[in-house]
Design a protein around this motif. Structure first.
Motif, PDB file in Angstrom:
ATOM      1  N   ASN A  22       0.844  -1.194   0.000  1.00  0.00           N
ATOM      2  CA  ASN A  22       0.000   0.000   0.000  1.00  0.00           C
ATOM      3  C   ASN A  22       0.884   1.250   0.000  1.00  0.00           C
ATOM      4  N   VAL A  23       1.276   1.660  -1.193  1.00  0.00           N
ATOM      5  CA  VAL A  23       2.165   2.817  -1.338  1.00  0.00           C
ATOM      6  C   VAL A  23       1.484   4.097  -0.865  1.00  0.00           C
ATOM      7  N   GLU A  24       0.195   4.200  -1.105  1.00  0.00           N
ATOM      8  CA  GLU A  24      -0.540   5.408  -0.709  1.00  0.00           C
ATOM      9  C   GLU A  24      -0.502   5.605   0.805  1.00  0.00           C
ATOM     10  N   LEU A  25      -0.713   4.532   1.553  1.00  0.00           N
ATOM     11  CA  LEU A  25      -0.689   4.631   3.014  1.00  0.00           C
ATOM     12  C   LEU A  25       0.717   4.950   3.511  1.00  0.00           C
ATOM     13  N   LEU A  26       1.716   4.314   2.928  1.00  0.00           N
ATOM     14  CA  LEU A  26       3.095   4.597   3.326  1.00  0.00           C
ATOM     15  C   LEU A  26       3.444   6.058   3.061  1.00  0.00           C
TER      16      LEU A  26
END
Length: 216
Positions: A22-26
């Motif tokens: 989950n790149v968006e959350l990171l």
């Protein structure tokens, strides 16, 4: 996304982001950090309940995008050791590749290559005394060759010698290497020990003066 992770700590969210790619959350969590030191501390010291670092969690799932983003962060640790196996993330990535069908090998090998180029060591042994290379499925010749290539490059990285480290041979001075020790500029003693040619009175006077100074 806020509702999905409501009540979870930043560290719990980080573990989840790395497990699920989950790149968006990171990106959101990193964006909430005040400075690079806080980012480094959070990413390098967050662990799962099993003692895996974030890098292990991402590598165990083959999550290329998350790993790529982690490696771009300031002072990110490339070789943390997990608690149970004593593995580095490179060990973890190879365990994941071994569990995947052969069709995934090309992708998996590209992941390992990115990790190696970012600084992952091929020489760290886990608790079973195995390096990442030892874990590679023997049928995955491409991955074995890739790791061997990086090991060879690491072993030979110190072969280049700086010229300033080279010592002259016995009886040789640095000035002689430059042409000055064999009658070149700077051989004042040779000038003082020369015989007078007798061709000029001023030259005779200078010769006598230098000889007198030398005998004092």
């Amino acid at each position: 996304m806020a509702d999905e992770h409501e009540g979870a700590s930043a560290k719990e969210q980080l573990v989840e982001a790395c497990r699920r790619n989950n790149v968006e959350l990171l990106t959101e969590i990193i964006g909430n950090c005040r400075n690079d030191d806080e980012i480094s501390d959070l990413l390098n010291n967050t662990k799962s309940v099993l003692g895996n670092h974030l890098y292990h969690e991402a590598a165990l799932q083959g999550n290329y995008e998350i790993i790529d983003m982690l490696l771009d962060q300031p002072n990110f640790e490339c070789d943390p050791i997990n608690r149970i196996e004593g593995d580095t993330p490179l060990h973890s990535a190879i365990r994941w590749i071994n569990s995947e069908p052969p069709a995934q090998r090309e992708f998996g090998n590209a992941l390992v290559e990115m990790m190696l180029e970012a600084g992952s060591s091929t020489r760290v042994k886990n608790k079973a005394k195995l390096t990442p290379y030892h874990l590679v499925d023997p049928r995955n010749a491409g991955l074995r060759e890739l790791i061997q290539k990086h090991e060879y490059a690491a072993l030979n990285s110190g072969d280049f010698v700086d010229a300033s480290d080279v010592k002259p041979a016995a009886g040789t001075s640095y000035s002689s290497v430059g042409g000055q020790g064999a009658g070149g500029v700077g051989d004042d003693d040779d000038d003082d020990n020369a015989e007078f040619s007798g061709s000029d009175e001023e030259e005779r006077a200078e010769f006598e003066r230098r000889r007198a100074n030398k005998t004092r």
